[in-house]
Design an enzyme around this catalytic site. Structure first.
Site, PDB file in Angstrom:
ATOM      1  CG  LEU A 133     -46.947 -62.357 -31.379  1.00 22.80           C
ATOM      2  CD1 LEU A 133     -46.016 -62.410 -32.583  1.00 22.80           C
ATOM      3  CD2 LEU A 133     -47.037 -63.718 -30.703  1.00 22.80           C
ATOM      4  NE  ARG A 134     -47.347 -61.070 -23.206  1.00 20.46           N
ATOM      5  CZ  ARG A 134     -47.380 -61.877 -22.141  1.00 20.46           C
ATOM      6  NH1 ARG A 134     -47.607 -61.382 -20.949  1.00 20.46           N
ATOM      7  NH2 ARG A 134     -47.166 -63.178 -22.267  1.00 20.46           N
TER       8      ARG A 134
ATOM      9  CB  CYS B   3     -49.149 -52.559 -30.036  1.00 20.10           C
ATOM     10  SG  CYS B   3     -48.467 -53.612 -31.314  1.00 20.10           S
TER      11      CYS B   3
END
Ligand code: UDX
Length: 502
Positions: free
Chosen positions: A208-209, A316
């Site tokens: 997921l961005r 991330c």
């Protein structure tokens, strides 16, 4: 709960090899086994009706970016979700349908699923463990000072779950963790729960961005399921398969963990690569955006993640890259390429500041407008953001700062409260007012569409140093700006010393 339904989507399956006696029990034999691609009637990812064939009860530990989006979207698929957070304020806010993070589309899906009775939030772990089919681990794995991922919260979840096992449970890692973390979770639970308790630990990494996380979840380009038992694999297929028609990659647990780490390291490498090319573009007088388009149309390269500029930040990419470097070092594998990706990225902010310093000559007492503090547009997250280096540098250099971000200023304010040398503005134009220079740190769309004439008219000297290459140099020149970018062209007064003929 098992499934005998045949898969109809595209499926890359290494599990058959794993169950054919090639595995050595730690997922390694199966990792090396040949993979094969199952029938692929449609590669177009899409969401089917929010009405799964098997409605499951899910417990989710952690309501940060990954945990909250996962909870809300799994409820949207029709499952019953209980999400846990230790913080009563977060639980109270989410229970009232108020998102604790800025994420487009989240508020609506959150409210709809609370209303439908499929989603609730609690501080009590027993509410999420009792009676649940699957427990997701979505807690934070922040970087430690030595570069390793801090797995304290993951361990705590394992210790919490162990004494509360009430029948078979599938525990699924969603947080990005170093390869082989699942084994530690498994050992921890086994030690504390005793040999008679039935459970599996699987890996189902999120891709997921931030800023498009809800869409990424509901329209995935692939789903990776890492499971070492048929029971765990079936449960996860039952969870996703009825709702999605995208490729599903079935692997061992360790492979799935490593796919996630490798994906983020590759994305980081792609960004650092184009950033080195952008420095060369500056030297050669060509535009990196055009070069990126020229190479990106080659499907072997691909056009995304070729935006040159200040480099990668966030929660991330930097963290996963440094964790991967330590994994490589611990395994005696050459990590030079990964370290170089990291070094190039760190140097991006220095390059931007050098341009700003060259433009201003003396920074002390100059008014600098800062546009954007989030690590990228469409998020209020400042973890790993260039602003965290740029703001203290400018303050130490004696600049007066006027900072604006459409969503993330409250987070920066906690670190740098306003004072007589730091003002938080309500708009980009207000941040530019009276400024000797503007620095652009985040690729918010709202900055791209700024009215240039107006911007110039409020500034003391019309200097823009653009760390995200948002503007066209020719347009900036036409609007009367002195403009500096990172590989996208500079429009500056000539600093060449005239040659003296002898
Ligand atoms: C990333 C991964 O993309 C996602 O799959 C994973 O699950 C979580 O980490 P995220 O951190 O939200 O997502 O941001 P992403 O869109 O990947 O951007 C990461 C950083 O790279 C940002 O700082 C962004 O500004 C930068 N970036 C991205 C570039 O500098 N150039 C690009 O072309 C793309």
């Amino acid at each position: 709960m098992t499934s005998d339904r045949r898969l109809t989507g595209s499926r890359l399956d290494e599990s058959d090899a794993a169950t054919n006696g090639n595995g050595n029990g730690d997922g390694h034999g199966s990792d090396l086994a040949a993979t094969r691609v199952m029938a692929a009637p449609s590669l177009q990812p899409q969401t089917r009706a929010a009405n799964p064939l098997v409605q499951m009860r899910l417990g989710i530990f952690g309501t940060g970016y990954a945990g909250l989006v996962t909870s809300v979207c799994l409820a949207q698929l029709g499952h019953t979700v209980t999400a846990i957070d230790k913080d009563p304020e977060i639980v109270a806010s989410l229970s009232q349908g108020r998102p604790t993070i800025h994420e487009p589309g989240l508020r609506e899906v959150l409210a709809a699923n609370i209303e439908a009775g499929r989603l609730k939030f609690t501080t009590r772990s027993e509410d999420a463990i009792a009676g649940s089919d699957i427990i997701f681990v979505c807690v934070g794995t922040p970087p430690r000072s030595d570069g390793r991922a801090d797995l304290c919260q993951v361990e705590e979840v394992a210790r919490t779950i162990a004494p509360q096992l009430d029948g078979y449970k599938l525990i699924v890692e969603k947080s990005t963790v170093p390869a082989r973390t699942a084994r530690w979770i498994s050992w921890t639970i086994r030690r504390l729960a005793g040999p008679e308790r039935e459970f599996d630990v699987a890996s189902n990494p999120e891709f997921l961005r931030e800023g498009t996380a809800v869409r990424d979840f509901l329209q995935p380009d692939r789903i990776v399921i890492g499971a070492d038992s048929e029971r765990a694999r079936s449960l996860l297929l039952d969870l996703y398969k009825p709702s999605f028609d995208c490729p599903i990659v079935l692997t061992s647990v360790t492979t799935a963990e490593f796919i996630k780490q490798t994906a983020n390291a590759f994305l980081a490498a792609k960004i650092s690569f184009i950033n080195v090319m952008s420095d060369l573009c500056e030297a050669l007088g060509v535009d990196v955006a055009t070069v990126a388009r020229g190479i990106g149309l080659d499907p072997r390269i691909g056009g995304s993640f070729l935006n040159a500029g200040l480099g990668f930040g966030g929660s991330c990419l930097p963290k996963d890259l440094s964790a991967l470097i330590t994994v490589a070092e611990e395994n005696g594998v050459d990590s030079a390429i990964l370290k170089e990706v990291q070094r190039i990225n760190t140097a991006r902010v220095e390059r931007l500041l050098a341009k700003l310093e060259r433009a201003l000559w003396v920074v002390r007492n100059k008014v600098v407008g800062v546009l954007g503090v989030a690590f990228k547009g469409n998020t209020d997250d400042i973890r790993g953001a260039p602003s965290l280096s740029v703001v203290p540098w400018l303050r130490a250099a004696g600049a007066n700062l006027r900072i604006y971000d459409p969503a993330a200023t409250p987070r920066l304010k906690e670190l740098y409260p306003p004072d007589d040398r730091l003002v938080y503005a309500e708009s980009a134009c207000e941040a530019a007012t009276g400024a000797h220079a503007l620095v652009v740190l985040t690729d918010w769309d709202e900055f791209r569409s700024l009215e240039l004439e107006r911007l110039r008219s409020v500034m003391r000297t019309p200097i823009v140093v653009d760390g995200r290459n948002l503007f066209k140099p020719a347009a900036m020149q036409a609007a009367g700006f002195e403009y500096y970018s990172l590989g996208h062209g500079d429009v500056a007064p000539s600093v060449e010393t005239p040659r003296v003929e002898v």
